[in-house]
Design an enzyme around this catalytic site. Structure first.
Site, PDB file in Angstrom:
ATOM      1  N   LYS A  38      19.091  68.969  54.616  1.00 51.33           N
ATOM      2  CA  LYS A  38      20.489  68.586  54.504  1.00 51.33           C
ATOM      3  C   LYS A  38      20.556  67.208  53.855  1.00 51.33           C
ATOM      4  O   LYS A  38      20.370  66.179  54.479  1.00 51.33           O
ATOM      5  CB  LYS A  38      21.203  68.544  55.860  1.00 51.33           C
ATOM      6  CG  LYS A  38      22.736  68.593  55.678  1.00 51.33           C
ATOM      7  CD  LYS A  38      23.521  67.585  56.469  1.00 51.33           C
ATOM      8  CE  LYS A  38      23.460  66.158  56.151  1.00 51.33           C
ATOM      9  NZ  LYS A  38      24.416  65.695  55.110  1.00 51.33           N
ATOM     10  N   ARG A  78      27.010  62.728  49.285  1.00 47.87           N
ATOM     11  CA  ARG A  78      27.472  61.841  48.210  1.00 47.87           C
ATOM     12  C   ARG A  78      26.778  62.126  46.884  1.00 47.87           C
ATOM     13  O   ARG A  78      27.353  61.914  45.820  1.00 47.87           O
ATOM     14  CB  ARG A  78      27.242  60.381  48.608  1.00 47.87           C
ATOM     15  CG  ARG A  78      27.993  59.947  49.852  1.00 47.87           C
ATOM     16  CD  ARG A  78      27.700  58.498  50.172  1.00 47.87           C
ATOM     17  NE  ARG A  78      28.252  58.098  51.459  1.00 47.87           N
ATOM     18  CZ  ARG A  78      28.127  56.873  51.974  1.00 47.87           C
ATOM     19  NH1 ARG A  78      27.452  55.939  51.308  1.00 47.87           N
ATOM     20  NH2 ARG A  78      28.654  56.588  53.152  1.00 47.87           N
ATOM     21  N   CYS A 137      16.550  50.524  52.015  1.00 52.15           N
ATOM     22  CA  CYS A 137      16.156  50.034  53.333  1.00 52.15           C
ATOM     23  C   CYS A 137      14.965  49.092  53.232  1.00 52.15           C
ATOM     24  O   CYS A 137      14.654  48.379  54.185  1.00 52.15           O
ATOM     25  CB  CYS A 137      15.846  51.191  54.279  1.00 52.15           C
ATOM     26  SG  CYS A 137      14.369  52.128  53.852  1.00 52.15           S
TER      27      CYS A 137
END
Length: 502
Positions: free
Chosen positions: A178, A182, A286
């Site tokens: 999944k 966006r 990140c």
């Protein structure tokens, strides 16, 4: 308008019958123009049930395929990925906003994990002890978990899915992906290429959606394990709900990575590294480096003096501009969030040295652009320091000495990555040993490990006991079975007919 459908075995996208249309969906923007370019059709829980059923039917045969043959599919996928690299990079850039060169980097870092996964026959070798007891041998084997899933973020729509499905599929699992709603086109394209590479239908499927689909995955009784990358609050939620449902879960969260600059560091190199690590990909990483900690005011003043012209030289452009250092952020909501964090920093008393708000490109006035931003004299009590901004914002936090600089990343709620810039080997070794952070760079601004090591942060940057990819990934996607055996003297005798022949 283009519609992005799920990739479910037996459905239209998966090469079979036409799937029913779902009324729920999301808009996919072109961040450079601000215009909607596609619609993604959200999957329903019934779609997930169908995908899981088809995965469960296909997985035993795939797991029974010898690992050399599974490896050949990965090798073929690698070839197809390289052959389609430019098309994939342009597609990725058009939905995410990162420049094409950065999009190629996204694909290449994922490709490295696929290359590691090509060696799955070696990675799955078990253990054997002869003579553990009188006439007794013991051996252990790693076996696939079954049907597993990955929930991936918008900022690396190619790399992170490959981090997950590469080792998982090579180890013999069926995988439900999944991706972020966006920028979902590249993950679907990757699934198509895996199918072209010879992967059996049902082994890699893609479903789309929002929280409803995340919860459906976490609650599904036939999904044995879930890997997640996203914000820390959601990672904590995913870990808690998934483990409560009896699943194996790894959930990687946010970050606030620090770069410690010692007085003996090469400041010109540090500035060059910071411009890439803090502002590259518009800071939507990140492993970005949004906090720099110069040790001593003399170091801080010299670093700031060099940073200002270097930041002024950065070019922000559309994702297709080959001369741009970075492109727009992913959507209007994220742009507004970043600019609000900049305002928060001002209100909290940080010195705004370079303000990136209000950036507009001629001809692309509706694009989601944020200019490079620099703060100085940021302190640890500020919310803008404690929280992840996830944008092109660099904060200078001054430290009087090495011990203070060491405590800053160690005491922060996040513990993803950290870097130290120095020529002093003793200081670097001491820092690497003592800092309370999962990944450390020494004169390396973004210390993402190579594919045959593993990726993972500490504290609120990572929930679960195993890291992404490498041997840690193989361990996460497999379970150990241990066999203790003793053979009596003599042959099978009259029991020979009990031995299966196929």
């Amino acid at each position: 308008m283009r519609q992005i459908d799920p990739f479910i075995a037996g459905d239209a996208a998966g090469g079979g019958s036409v799937r029913a249309q779902n009324s729920r969906g999301g808009e996919v923007f072109n961040p450079s123009t601000g215009q909607v370019q596609a619609r993604v059709a959200f999957s329903t829980p019934a779609d997930l049930d169908r995908a899981v059923a088809r995965a469960a039917a296909a997985q035993p045969g795939w797991a029974a395929t010898n690992p050399q043959r599974r490896s050949r599919v990965m090798f073929r996928f690698r070839e197809l990925l390289e052959a389609n690299m430019q098309e994939l990079a342009e597609l990725l850039a058009s939905e995410h906003g990162k420049v094409v060169a950065d999009a190629r980097g996204d694909l290449l870092r994922g490709l490295e994990v696929i290359e590691f996964s090509c060696g799955i026959p070696h990675a799955l070798k078990g253990e054997y002890t002869q003579g553990a007891g009188p006439g007794i041998d013991v051996y252990a084997m790693r076996q696939a978990l079954g049907v597993v899933a990955g929930i991936t973020p918008f900022n690396f729509p190619a790399m992170i899915p490959m981090w997950m499905f590469g080792p998982a599929i090579a180890a013999g699992n069926a995988f439900i992906l999944k991706p972020s709603e966006r920028d979902p086109s590249v993950p679907v394209r990757l699934a198509e290429l895996m199918r072209e590479a010879g992967l059996p239908e049902g082994i890699l499927q893609v479903v789309h959606g929002d929280k409803e689909m995340v919860d459906a995955i976490l609650d599904h009784p036939a999904i044995a394990a879930v890997s997640f990358v996203g914000s820390s609050d959601i990672a904590h939620y995913v870990y808690g709900r998934g483990t409560a449902a009896g699943k194996r879960v790894q959930a990687m969260g946010g970050a606030k990575n620090h770069g410690i600059v010692m007085p003996d560091a090469d400041l010109d190199q540090v500035v060059s590294d910071l411009c890439g690590a803090a502002f590259g990909s518009a800071g939507e990483r990140c492993m970005a480096l949004p906090v720099v900690v110069p040790v001593g005011d003399k170091t801080a003043d010299a670093l700031r003096e060099r940073l200002i012209p270097a930041i002024a030289a950065l070019k922000v452009g559309v994702s297709s501009d080959p001369d741009a250092h970075y492109g727009p952020v992913v959507n209007a909501a994220h742009k507004a969030r970043i600019e609000q964090w900049i305002q928060t920093g001002v209100e909290e008393g940080a010195e705004l040295v370079v303000d990136g708000r209000g950036l507009v490109l001629q001809g692309h006035e509706q694009g989601f652009f944020v200019g490079p931003t620099l703060f100085d004299r940021v302190t640890t009590d500020m919310c803008a320091y404690r929280e992840e901004i996830f944008g092109p914002v660099l904060q200078i936090v001054r430290a009087p000495d090495f011990e203070t600089a060491l405590r800053l990343p160690s005491d922060h709620q996040y513990g993803n990555g950290v870097a130290i810039f120095t020529r002093n080997g003793h200081a670097a070794r001491e820092f690497a040993q003592r800092v309370n952070v999962g990944m450390v760079g020494i004169n390396v601004p973004i210390p993402v490990p190579v594919a045959y090591h593993s990726f993972g942060g500490w504290k609120r940057s990572g929930f679960g006991d195993t890291n992404q990819y490498g041997m840690e990934g193989v361990r996460f996607w497999t379970k150990v079975k241990t066999v203790t055996q003793r053979w009596p003297d003599g042959g099978a005798g009259d029991n020979a007919f009990l031995i299966p022949t196929s």
